[in-house]
Scaffold this motif. Structure first.
Motif, PDB file in Angstrom:
ATOM      1  N   PHE A 119       0.868  -1.166   0.000  1.00 59.93           N
ATOM      2  CA  PHE A 119       0.000   0.000   0.000  1.00 59.93           C
ATOM      3  C   PHE A 119       0.912   1.226   0.000  1.00 59.93           C
ATOM      4  CE2 PHE A 119      -4.241   1.236   2.390  1.00 59.93           C
ATOM      5  CZ  PHE A 119      -4.695   1.855   1.245  1.00 59.93           C
ATOM      6  N   HIS A 176      -5.961  11.238  -2.862  1.00 60.06           N
ATOM      7  CA  HIS A 176      -6.408  11.055  -1.477  1.00 60.06           C
ATOM      8  C   HIS A 176      -7.432  12.140  -1.151  1.00 60.06           C
ATOM      9  CE1 HIS A 176      -6.236  10.048   2.838  1.00 60.06           C
ATOM     10  NE2 HIS A 176      -5.916   8.834   2.389  1.00 60.06           N
ATOM     11  N   HIS A 177      -7.786  12.271   0.133  1.00 63.02           N
ATOM     12  CA  HIS A 177      -8.866  13.196   0.496  1.00 63.02           C
ATOM     13  C   HIS A 177      -8.542  14.652   0.135  1.00 63.02           C
ATOM     14  CE1 HIS A 177     -10.054   9.641   2.525  1.00 63.02           C
ATOM     15  NE2 HIS A 177      -9.628   9.902   3.737  1.00 63.02           N
ATOM     16  N   TYR A 190      -5.879   3.552  -5.223  1.00 62.87           N
ATOM     17  CA  TYR A 190      -6.690   4.052  -4.100  1.00 62.87           C
ATOM     18  C   TYR A 190      -7.292   5.361  -4.572  1.00 62.87           C
ATOM     19  CZ  TYR A 190      -7.554   6.523   0.363  1.00 62.87           C
ATOM     20  OH  TYR A 190      -8.109   7.225   1.407  1.00 62.87           O
ATOM     21  N   ASN A 250     -13.508   0.977   1.244  1.00 63.81           N
ATOM     22  CA  ASN A 250     -13.191   1.000   2.676  1.00 63.81           C
ATOM     23  C   ASN A 250     -14.258   1.798   3.436  1.00 63.81           C
ATOM     24  OD1 ASN A 250     -11.635   0.552   4.974  1.00 63.81           O
ATOM     25  ND2 ASN A 250     -10.418   2.409   4.676  1.00 63.81           N
ATOM     26  N   HIS A 252     -16.278   0.526   5.704  1.00 65.63           N
ATOM     27  CA  HIS A 252     -16.463  -0.021   7.054  1.00 65.63           C
ATOM     28  C   HIS A 252     -17.882  -0.529   7.316  1.00 65.63           C
ATOM     29  CE1 HIS A 252     -12.576   1.828   7.663  1.00 65.63           C
ATOM     30  NE2 HIS A 252     -13.058   3.046   7.658  1.00 65.63           N
ATOM     31  N   TRP A 303      -0.062   6.459   7.716  1.00 68.68           N
ATOM     32  CA  TRP A 303      -0.260   6.062   6.317  1.00 68.68           C
ATOM     33  C   TRP A 303       0.642   6.923   5.430  1.00 68.68           C
ATOM     34  CZ3 TRP A 303      -2.806   1.637   5.904  1.00 68.68           C
ATOM     35  CH2 TRP A 303      -3.764   1.309   6.851  1.00 68.68           C
TER      36      TRP A 303
END
Ligand code: FHN
Length: 432
Positions: free
Chosen positions: A34, A95-96, A139, A236, A238, A283
């Motif tokens: 990852f 990413h975010h 991702y 992801n 959850h 991460w």
């Protein structure tokens, strides 16, 4: 009727033959790398730094000008993963923070248009992965702290200098277009690993899968499967998997253990499984986090994941200059040495018939069952009776015979010697 349409939504997705084959290969592969890498890496405070320090968009936008990973070497990264025994790489395409780590045509907020480096690192990585026979996954974050159209804000609700308005459907189209780019310009893609769905979770205890805004997962998932039928979709979120997903993931948790407290994570589906973990606590790159997990702990986690029928996706956060910390490289090399000797008991296996216990787990392949003893005090180990009779048993490492006594109550394995103090995994090979 409502009932029929929701029943259809549950069963409407029929994976193609190539998708089913890809799922099987994915399960056989067992171990992946990852990678969380982005302009946040410059600040060495993890990938949430924009949100955590409430950095407004117009300030965060100054970061890309400093991102110049001249030491990035796709070949070195892929070789490192390969030497670790990993079979795939999952890297952050976005990413975010919303910054695209590839050359996107629908936004100039990307590595090619905004950084002095100007090169598409995902392209270099995709080419190198193909050359070395490693699969590449992306991702991709649903949640976006940069796009003005990501509105209304979700759980991470700060506006960070953005207008208090926006067109969510426009944002979804933008996201789908970026995914189309990723699935069109980089060759065969192993999978899309979504994250950030939870930002719009409604917080309904009775139905944790309810969101405030409709992510239109069905539309996005169909698009991906249409562009590349073999690409595996995981999310992801959850919660229990949605139709259209091809594998189920667990974050910092073994399937069913639910130790991290994410709701409904204990629900283990029939889909291929994966769990991800960090090598320290971070991460994205964070030099201050020196809580490095030991090689032994990480190997044992990989073995436990396999025993729980899951892949292990192990994370590194590369440095802003493109190198990977020597601490990580060293541990990955040691894991690779172990996999070279013991990979036969991991690759291509499924969770075995002896359920996980404090002492360890089991994996199985063909007529073999591998009992992985991770903690044991003694020369003897009792395990529950198996459905078939064991024909013979030996230590995997040196093939010395292990004595077995079998009865309806259970099986006692007697090892030729007590375990060494530093034993990582004593593997007993059973012929069934
Ligand atoms: O918010 C992210 C986080 O930054 C990181 O990417 C991890 C990886 O599993 N997932 C999210 C939290 O669930």
């Amino acid at each position: 009727s409502l009932f029929l349409s929701s029943a259809w939504a549950q069963t409407g997705y029929q994976p193609t033959a190539e998708n089913l084959t890809a799922r099987k290969t994915f399960q056989d592969d067992k171990f992946g790398l990852f990678i969380h890498w982005g302009v946040y890496s410059l600040l060495s405070s993890g990938e949430w730094v924009m949100n955590d320090r409430q950095i407004p968009v117009h300030d965060y936008e100054k970061l890309p000008a400093f991102f110049n990973p001249t030491a990035f070497d796709a070949k070195a990264w892929v070789s490192m993963a390969k030497n670790a025994g990993m079979k795939y790489i999952t890297i952050t395409s976005k990413h975010h923070d919303g910054f695209a780590m590839y050359d996107s045509k629908v936004s100039d907020y990307d590595i090619v248009d905004r950084t002095p480096y100007k090169k598409d690192v995902l392209k270099a990585l995709a080419d190198e992965c193909r050359a070395q026979g490693i699969k590449l996954f992306f991702y991709h974050s649903h949640l976006d702290w940069h796009s003005p159209d990501y509105y209304p804000r979700g759980r991470t609700g700060q506006n960070l200098g953005r207008p208090d308005s926006g067109d969510f459907n426009k944002y979804l189209t933008y996201m789908d277009t970026q995914l189309t780019e990723l699935l069109t310009n980089y060759g065969p893609i192993g999978g899309i690993w979504f994250d950030g769905w939870w930002d719009q979770q409604a917080g309904d205890k009775a139905d944790p899968r309810k969101t405030k805004l409709d992510w239109h997962l069905d539309r996005t998932y169909s698009l991906i499967h249409k562009l590349q039928p073999a690409t595996l979709i995981g999310n992801n979120h959850h919660v229990a998997p949605f139709p259209g997903e091809d594998f189920q993931m667990f974050e910092k948790d073994l399937p069913g253990q639910n130790k991290t407290g994410f709701s409904a994570e204990s629900e283990v589906s029939q889909l291929p499984l994966e769990t991800c973990e960090t090598m320290n606590g971070a991460w994205g790159f964070n030099i201050n986090d020196r809580k490095y997990k030991s090689t032994k702990d990480l190997i044992q986690y990989l073995v436990k994941a396999a025993g729980h029928n899951a892949n292990f996706l192990l994370n590194v956060g590369p440095m802003p200059d493109g190198r990977i910390q020597p601490e990580f490289v060293k541990t990955l090399g040691e894991m690779g040495q172990w996999m070279q000797q013991n990979g036969e008991t991991i690759y291509g296996t499924r969770g075995g018939p002896v359920a996980a216990h404090d002492w360890g787990v089991s994996t199985a392949k063909g007529n073999k069952v591998y009992v992985h003893i991770l903690n044991w005090p003694d020369k003897q180990l009792s395990i529950p009776a198996l459905s078939g009779k064991i024909k013979s048993a030996r230590l995997f490492a040196d093939k010395r015979p292990v004595k077995i006594s079998q009865s309806a109550e259970g099986i006692v394995l007697t090892m030729p010697a007590a375990p060494a103090d530093d034993a990582i995994d004593t593997i007993v090979e059973l012929d069934m």
